[in-house]
Enzyme design. Sequence first.
Site, PDB file in Angstrom:
ATOM      1  N   SER A  28      11.049  -4.787 -54.558  1.00  0.00           N
ATOM      2  CA  SER A  28       9.702  -5.359 -54.512  1.00  0.00           C
ATOM      3  C   SER A  28       8.934  -4.790 -53.318  1.00  0.00           C
ATOM      4  CB  SER A  28       9.792  -6.881 -54.390  1.00  0.00           C
ATOM      5  OG  SER A  28       8.504  -7.419 -54.194  1.00  0.00           O
ATOM      6  N   HIS A  53       8.783  -2.050 -57.911  1.00  0.00           N
ATOM      7  CA  HIS A  53       8.080  -3.237 -58.417  1.00  0.00           C
ATOM      8  C   HIS A  53       6.881  -3.516 -57.505  1.00  0.00           C
ATOM      9  CE1 HIS A  53       7.884  -7.091 -60.601  1.00  0.00           C
ATOM     10  NE2 HIS A  53       7.544  -7.626 -59.422  1.00  0.00           N
ATOM     11  N   ASP A  55       3.735  -5.926 -56.848  1.00  0.00           N
ATOM     12  CA  ASP A  55       3.093  -7.206 -57.131  1.00  0.00           C
ATOM     13  C   ASP A  55       1.610  -7.131 -56.803  1.00  0.00           C
ATOM     14  OD1 ASP A  55       5.264  -8.896 -58.023  1.00  0.00           O
ATOM     15  OD2 ASP A  55       6.063  -8.709 -55.995  1.00  0.00           O
ATOM     16  N   MET A  57      -1.689  -9.361 -56.794  1.00  0.00           N
ATOM     17  CA  MET A  57      -2.079 -10.780 -56.812  1.00  0.00           C
ATOM     18  C   MET A  57      -3.554 -10.903 -56.459  1.00  0.00           C
ATOM     19  SD  MET A  57       1.165 -12.539 -54.907  1.00  0.00           S
ATOM     20  CE  MET A  57       2.861 -12.143 -55.331  1.00  0.00           C
ATOM     21  N   HIS A  86       3.326  -5.358 -61.727  1.00  0.00           N
ATOM     22  CA  HIS A  86       3.340  -6.772 -62.121  1.00  0.00           C
ATOM     23  C   HIS A  86       1.970  -7.349 -61.777  1.00  0.00           C
ATOM     24  CE1 HIS A  86       5.319 -11.006 -61.463  1.00  0.00           C
ATOM     25  NE2 HIS A  86       4.462 -10.996 -62.481  1.00  0.00           N
ATOM     26  N   MET A  88      -0.432 -10.055 -61.536  1.00  0.00           N
ATOM     27  CA  MET A  88      -0.633 -11.513 -61.477  1.00  0.00           C
ATOM     28  C   MET A  88      -2.107 -11.759 -61.211  1.00  0.00           C
ATOM     29  SD  MET A  88       2.824 -12.386 -59.334  1.00  0.00           S
ATOM     30  CE  MET A  88       2.981 -10.698 -58.773  1.00  0.00           C
ATOM     31  N   MET A 157       9.824 -15.142 -64.887  1.00  0.00           N
ATOM     32  CA  MET A 157       9.657 -15.569 -63.496  1.00  0.00           C
ATOM     33  C   MET A 157      10.669 -16.675 -63.217  1.00  0.00           C
ATOM     34  SD  MET A 157       7.318 -13.723 -62.005  1.00  0.00           S
ATOM     35  CE  MET A 157       7.702 -14.589 -60.481  1.00  0.00           C
ATOM     36  N   GLY A 162       3.759 -15.868 -56.670  1.00  0.00           N
ATOM     37  CA  GLY A 162       2.806 -15.976 -55.569  1.00  0.00           C
ATOM     38  C   GLY A 162       3.388 -15.588 -54.222  1.00  0.00           C
ATOM     39  N   GLY A 165      10.456 -15.276 -51.027  1.00  0.00           N
ATOM     40  CA  GLY A 165      11.212 -16.240 -50.225  1.00  0.00           C
ATOM     41  C   GLY A 165      11.295 -17.645 -50.790  1.00  0.00           C
ATOM     42  N   ASP A 196      12.515 -12.054 -61.821  1.00  0.00           N
ATOM     43  CA  ASP A 196      11.740 -11.903 -60.584  1.00  0.00           C
ATOM     44  C   ASP A 196      11.677 -13.243 -59.863  1.00  0.00           C
ATOM     45  OD1 ASP A 196       9.998 -11.083 -58.620  1.00  0.00           O
ATOM     46  OD2 ASP A 196       8.309 -10.683 -59.960  1.00  0.00           O
ATOM     47  N   GLY A 218      13.841  -8.601 -53.743  1.00  0.00           N
ATOM     48  CA  GLY A 218      12.924  -8.910 -52.652  1.00  0.00           C
ATOM     49  C   GLY A 218      13.660  -9.372 -51.422  1.00  0.00           C
ATOM     50  N   SER A 219      13.136 -10.428 -50.804  1.00  0.00           N
ATOM     51  CA  SER A 219      13.721 -10.887 -49.540  1.00  0.00           C
ATOM     52  C   SER A 219      15.115 -11.482 -49.734  1.00  0.00           C
ATOM     53  CB  SER A 219      12.788 -11.918 -48.890  1.00  0.00           C
ATOM     54  OG  SER A 219      12.683 -13.074 -49.692  1.00  0.00           O
TER      55      SER A 219
HETATM   56  C1  DX5 Z   1       7.285 -13.118 -56.350  1.00  0.00           C
HETATM   57  C2  DX5 Z   1       7.349 -11.660 -56.243  1.00  0.00           C
HETATM   58  C3  DX5 Z   1       8.655 -11.040 -55.918  1.00  0.00           C
HETATM   59  C4  DX5 Z   1       9.319 -11.427 -54.668  1.00  0.00           C
HETATM   60  C5  DX5 Z   1      10.719 -11.726 -55.045  1.00  0.00           C
HETATM   61  O1  DX5 Z   1       6.095 -13.440 -57.050  1.00  0.00           O
HETATM   62  O2  DX5 Z   1       7.026 -11.159 -57.528  1.00  0.00           O
HETATM   63  O3  DX5 Z   1       8.498  -9.647 -55.987  1.00  0.00           O
HETATM   64  O4  DX5 Z   1       9.196 -10.481 -53.675  1.00  0.00           O
HETATM   65  O5  DX5 Z   1      11.589 -11.652 -53.997  1.00  0.00           O
HETATM   66  P1  DX5 Z   1      12.306 -12.886 -53.289  1.00  0.00           P
HETATM   67  O6  DX5 Z   1      12.053 -14.125 -54.110  1.00  0.00           O
HETATM   68  O7  DX5 Z   1      13.736 -12.508 -53.237  1.00  0.00           O
HETATM   69  O8  DX5 Z   1      11.680 -12.970 -51.960  1.00  0.00           O
HETATM   70 ZN    ZN Z   2       6.762  -9.540 -59.191  1.00  0.00          ZN
END
Ligand code: DX5
Ligand code: ZN
Length: 242
Positions: A28, A53, A55, A57, A86, A88, A157, A162, A165, A196, A218-219
């Site tokens: 991500s 990936h 995002d 937004m 992605h 959003m 999802m 949004g 973490g 995701d 992601g994180s």
């Molecule tokens: C959430 C994002 C993700 C996010 C997922 O809307 O689409 O890309 O970075 O990573 P986590 O949940 O592991 O931080």
């Molecule tokens: Zn995403």
Amino acid sequence: MKRPREGRDAGVGGVGGRAAGRIQLAPSMMCADISRISETLDAFARSGADWLHVDVMDGAFVPNIQLGVDYVKQLRGLSDIPLDLHLMVHEPGDKVDWFDPQPGEYVSIHYEATPHPQRVLDTIRNKGARPMIALNPATPIASVGYLLGDIDAVLIMTVNPGYAGQSLIPSTLGKIAELRAYLDEHGKPDIEIEVDGNVSVANGLKMKEAGADIFVLGSSAIFKDGVSVGDALSDFRAAMGR
Ligand code: DX5
Ligand code: ZN
């Protein structure tokens, strides 16, 4: 730095992916340190990331504003790894063109973001990109029923979109399994499932067991203080067993 990458076609055009029984990993970019973007992209190339990936937004469909048009266009020039966009955003049909989708890229739009998802998915297909429909945690899987001919993948999802973490919404694990069964029963075994949100190793194993094919990292998985993102990506793949 751009460099050729082995296994680049793993998720593209139905080559590899589900048929090969190989999971696909999509770091991500929202979580990546912008000051170290080149070395991060090199690490993804070396460790065999399948997708980047991205995002997007809009601050309206989701309560956050993230990666925009110029970022996407510049990212294409920095890496050969195909993008997994992605979106959003409200009314994605108005905005898909802005991102100039490229052949082989995934572009996901949210079912909840437009009354005309079929039209937008068709637009993505006509650009040679791979259409994906994204479902928020509360959206039923049967929503994809009349879109099965228009999509290459469904994005489940596993948190409300949004923010990075967040914690996994447990009901989404069963939803992945239900969707896999639904797709297979409807003669669509090639449609892939992307997950995701809070894709840690522990959750990822459950998601894989439920039938997920593409994992957004992601994180929870790879962007951690003091951890090399490339090593973390390789470790994630090893932990998944394929
Ligand atoms: C959430 C994002 C993700 C996010 C997922 O809307 O689409 O890309 O970075 O990573 P986590 O949940 O592991 O931080
Ligand atoms: Zn995403």
